[in-house]
Design a protein around this motif. Structure first.
Motif, PDB file in Angstrom:
ATOM      1  N   ASN A 131       7.929  -8.199  40.194  1.00  0.00           N
ATOM      2  CA  ASN A 131       8.205  -7.338  41.343  1.00  0.00           C
ATOM      3  C   ASN A 131       6.976  -7.116  42.214  1.00  0.00           C
ATOM      4  OD1 ASN A 131      10.909  -7.022  40.712  1.00  0.00           O
ATOM      5  ND2 ASN A 131      10.577  -5.173  39.514  1.00  0.00           N
ATOM      6  N   LEU A 132       5.793  -7.306  41.643  1.00  0.00           N
ATOM      7  CA  LEU A 132       4.547  -7.175  42.393  1.00  0.00           C
ATOM      8  C   LEU A 132       4.118  -8.503  43.025  1.00  0.00           C
ATOM      9  CD1 LEU A 132       2.559  -4.827  39.993  1.00  0.00           C
ATOM     10  CD2 LEU A 132       3.610  -4.232  42.185  1.00  0.00           C
ATOM     11  N   GLY A 133       4.967  -9.512  42.938  1.00  0.00           N
ATOM     12  CA  GLY A 133       4.713 -10.768  43.639  1.00  0.00           C
ATOM     13  C   GLY A 133       4.136 -11.893  42.808  1.00  0.00           C
ATOM     14  N   VAL A 134       4.036 -11.725  41.501  1.00  0.00           N
ATOM     15  CA  VAL A 134       3.548 -12.810  40.648  1.00  0.00           C
ATOM     16  C   VAL A 134       4.670 -13.832  40.492  1.00  0.00           C
ATOM     17  CG1 VAL A 134       2.651 -13.416  38.363  1.00  0.00           C
ATOM     18  CG2 VAL A 134       1.977 -11.255  39.438  1.00  0.00           C
ATOM     19  N   GLU A 135       4.322 -15.093  40.603  1.00  0.00           N
ATOM     20  CA  GLU A 135       5.310 -16.162  40.487  1.00  0.00           C
ATOM     21  C   GLU A 135       5.910 -16.187  39.077  1.00  0.00           C
ATOM     22  OE1 GLU A 135       6.553 -18.368  42.722  1.00  0.00           O
ATOM     23  OE2 GLU A 135       5.442 -17.232  44.224  1.00  0.00           O
ATOM     24  N   PRO A 136       7.227 -16.289  38.960  1.00  0.00           N
ATOM     25  CA  PRO A 136       7.870 -16.334  37.638  1.00  0.00           C
ATOM     26  C   PRO A 136       7.339 -17.442  36.737  1.00  0.00           C
ATOM     27  CG  PRO A 136       9.518 -15.991  39.340  1.00  0.00           C
ATOM     28  CD  PRO A 136       8.217 -16.269  40.047  1.00  0.00           C
ATOM     29  N   LYS A 137       6.960 -18.578  37.321  1.00  0.00           N
ATOM     30  CA  LYS A 137       6.465 -19.692  36.506  1.00  0.00           C
ATOM     31  C   LYS A 137       5.127 -19.374  35.842  1.00  0.00           C
ATOM     32  CE  LYS A 137       4.231 -22.048  40.317  1.00  0.00           C
ATOM     33  NZ  LYS A 137       4.229 -23.183  41.192  1.00  0.00           N
ATOM     34  N   GLN A 138       4.434 -18.333  36.310  1.00  0.00           N
ATOM     35  CA  GLN A 138       3.164 -17.939  35.711  1.00  0.00           C
ATOM     36  C   GLN A 138       3.353 -17.059  34.476  1.00  0.00           C
ATOM     37  OE1 GLN A 138       1.398 -16.672  39.793  1.00  0.00           O
ATOM     38  NE2 GLN A 138      -0.344 -16.968  38.422  1.00  0.00           N
ATOM     39  N   LEU A 139       4.561 -16.566  34.244  1.00  0.00           N
ATOM     40  CA  LEU A 139       4.791 -15.552  33.216  1.00  0.00           C
ATOM     41  C   LEU A 139       5.723 -16.038  32.120  1.00  0.00           C
ATOM     42  CD1 LEU A 139       5.458 -12.689  35.778  1.00  0.00           C
ATOM     43  CD2 LEU A 139       3.359 -13.000  34.441  1.00  0.00           C
ATOM     44  N   SER A 140       5.362 -15.732  30.883  1.00  0.00           N
ATOM     45  CA  SER A 140       6.259 -15.965  29.758  1.00  0.00           C
ATOM     46  C   SER A 140       6.111 -14.792  28.790  1.00  0.00           C
ATOM     47  CB  SER A 140       5.943 -17.288  29.057  1.00  0.00           C
ATOM     48  OG  SER A 140       4.634 -17.270  28.546  1.00  0.00           O
ATOM     49  N   ILE A 141       7.101 -14.631  27.920  1.00  0.00           N
ATOM     50  CA  ILE A 141       7.058 -13.512  26.980  1.00  0.00           C
ATOM     51  C   ILE A 141       7.347 -13.981  25.566  1.00  0.00           C
ATOM     52  CG2 ILE A 141       7.684 -11.770  28.709  1.00  0.00           C
ATOM     53  CD1 ILE A 141      10.520 -11.777  27.540  1.00  0.00           C
ATOM     54  N   VAL A 142       6.870 -13.186  24.610  1.00  0.00           N
ATOM     55  CA  VAL A 142       7.131 -13.407  23.197  1.00  0.00           C
ATOM     56  C   VAL A 142       7.125 -12.044  22.524  1.00  0.00           C
ATOM     57  CG1 VAL A 142       4.697 -13.756  22.588  1.00  0.00           C
ATOM     58  CG2 VAL A 142       6.473 -14.762  21.172  1.00  0.00           C
ATOM     59  N   SER A 143       7.899 -11.893  21.470  1.00  0.00           N
ATOM     60  CA  SER A 143       7.914 -10.650  20.718  1.00  0.00           C
ATOM     61  C   SER A 143       7.447 -10.903  19.293  1.00  0.00           C
ATOM     62  CB  SER A 143       9.325 -10.045  20.683  1.00  0.00           C
ATOM     63  OG  SER A 143       9.315  -8.890  19.864  1.00  0.00           O
ATOM     64  N   TYR A 144       6.506 -10.088  18.854  1.00  0.00           N
ATOM     65  CA  TYR A 144       6.057 -10.161  17.468  1.00  0.00           C
ATOM     66  C   TYR A 144       6.562  -8.967  16.660  1.00  0.00           C
ATOM     67  CZ  TYR A 144       2.970 -13.861  19.052  1.00  0.00           C
ATOM     68  OH  TYR A 144       2.484 -15.031  19.572  1.00  0.00           O
ATOM     69  N   GLY A 145       7.203  -8.025  17.330  1.00  0.00           N
ATOM     70  CA  GLY A 145       7.692  -6.848  16.609  1.00  0.00           C
ATOM     71  C   GLY A 145       6.553  -6.167  15.878  1.00  0.00           C
ATOM     72  N   GLU A 146       6.742  -5.953  14.593  1.00  0.00           N
ATOM     73  CA  GLU A 146       5.734  -5.271  13.764  1.00  0.00           C
ATOM     74  C   GLU A 146       4.806  -6.245  13.051  1.00  0.00           C
ATOM     75  OE1 GLU A 146       8.026  -4.371   9.700  1.00  0.00           O
ATOM     76  OE2 GLU A 146       9.194  -3.886  11.497  1.00  0.00           O
ATOM     77  N   GLU A 147       4.959  -7.545  13.298  1.00  0.00           N
ATOM     78  CA  GLU A 147       4.271  -8.569  12.512  1.00  0.00           C
ATOM     79  C   GLU A 147       2.777  -8.709  12.784  1.00  0.00           C
ATOM     80  OE1 GLU A 147       5.791 -10.039   9.947  1.00  0.00           O
ATOM     81  OE2 GLU A 147       7.467  -8.744  10.513  1.00  0.00           O
ATOM     82  N   ARG A 148       2.282  -8.233  13.909  1.00  0.00           N
ATOM     83  CA  ARG A 148       0.852  -8.370  14.235  1.00  0.00           C
ATOM     84  C   ARG A 148       0.254  -7.001  14.593  1.00  0.00           C
ATOM     85  NH1 ARG A 148       0.030 -14.012  17.552  1.00  0.00           N
ATOM     86  NH2 ARG A 148       0.992 -15.344  16.000  1.00  0.00           N
ATOM     87  N   PRO A 149       0.120  -6.144  13.624  1.00  0.00           N
ATOM     88  CA  PRO A 149      -0.431  -4.809  13.918  1.00  0.00           C
ATOM     89  C   PRO A 149      -1.932  -4.891  14.205  1.00  0.00           C
ATOM     90  CG  PRO A 149      -0.109  -5.061  11.563  1.00  0.00           C
ATOM     91  CD  PRO A 149       0.465  -6.297  12.214  1.00  0.00           C
ATOM     92  N   LEU A 150      -2.414  -3.948  15.020  1.00  0.00           N
ATOM     93  CA  LEU A 150      -3.853  -3.859  15.249  1.00  0.00           C
ATOM     94  C   LEU A 150      -4.568  -3.358  14.003  1.00  0.00           C
ATOM     95  CD1 LEU A 150      -4.116  -2.406  18.863  1.00  0.00           C
ATOM     96  CD2 LEU A 150      -4.643  -4.707  18.094  1.00  0.00           C
ATOM     97  N   THR A 151      -3.893  -2.515  13.275  1.00  0.00           N
ATOM     98  CA  THR A 151      -4.457  -1.956  12.054  1.00  0.00           C
ATOM     99  C   THR A 151      -3.345  -1.776  11.031  1.00  0.00           C
ATOM    100  OG1 THR A 151      -5.644  -0.091  11.107  1.00  0.00           O
ATOM    101  CG2 THR A 151      -4.268   0.385  13.004  1.00  0.00           C
TER     102      THR A 151
END
Length: 177
Positions: A131-151
């Motif tokens: 919505n801020l004008g970034v091209e869709p081809k520049q963006l992708s997503i992934v979900s790790y859920g709880e699998e990669r905690p910082l701590t």
């Protein structure tokens, strides 16, 4: 062969006979206030500085802090919106840069629920950047859920830090060097 040579000779002679228009200096068409050398020098100096800044920004690597979320929420906080606006500006200036938004959760909830919540969080960030004008081809997503905690500690502070979306940047330009 003679026809081709004759045609070429005729074309060259016509071009040589063409009248040249009067050349005017750059300042002939400018209003009087811009004729001063200081105004012209200041304008070109400012443009050069702006070009240099844009070039420096385009060459510097992008980075962004994580976007944090409330428990069981995929709603952006106001402070995250400001940071994402700055990130969007950087991405628009660097069209070859790609970003992967990864969604994370704390360990409260089932694995399936947390994967879905992490996906929603990453999608909200991606959609906001679009919505801020970034091209869709520049963006992708992934979900790790709880699998990669910082701590791995199970404190409320640790849970808050794990409810986040993070960014990984790559560039086609860097890959070709």
């Amino acid at each position: 062969m003679n026809r081709t040579l004759l045609s070429l000779l005729a074309a060259v002679s016509l071009v040589g006979c063409a009248s040249k228009p009067k050349t005017s200096s750059v300042t002939d068409n400018l209003p009087d206030r811009q004729h001063s050398p200081t105004a012209t020098a200041a304008t070109s100096h400012r443009t050069s500085d702006e070009d240099e800044d844009a070039s420096r920004r385009a060459m510097s690597p992008l980075s962004a802090d994580p976007v944090y979320f409330e428990l069981d929420s995929a709603t952006l906080r106001p402070e995250s919106r400001d940071m994402l606006a700055q990130l969007a500006t950087g991405l628009r200036e660097r069209p070859l840069t790609r970003v992967t938004v990864s969604g994370h959760t704390c360990e409260l909830g089932t694995t399936e629920y947390n994967i879905a919540l992490g996906h929603r969080r990453a999608a909200v960030v991606r959609d906001y950047l679009r919505n801020l004008g970034v091209e869709p081809k520049q963006l992708s997503i992934v979900s790790y859920g709880e699998e990669r905690p910082l701590t791995d500690t199970q404190t409320e502070e640790a849970f808050r830090k794990n409810r986040r979306a993070e960014f990984t940047f790559s560039s086609k330009e860097q890959a070709t060097r």
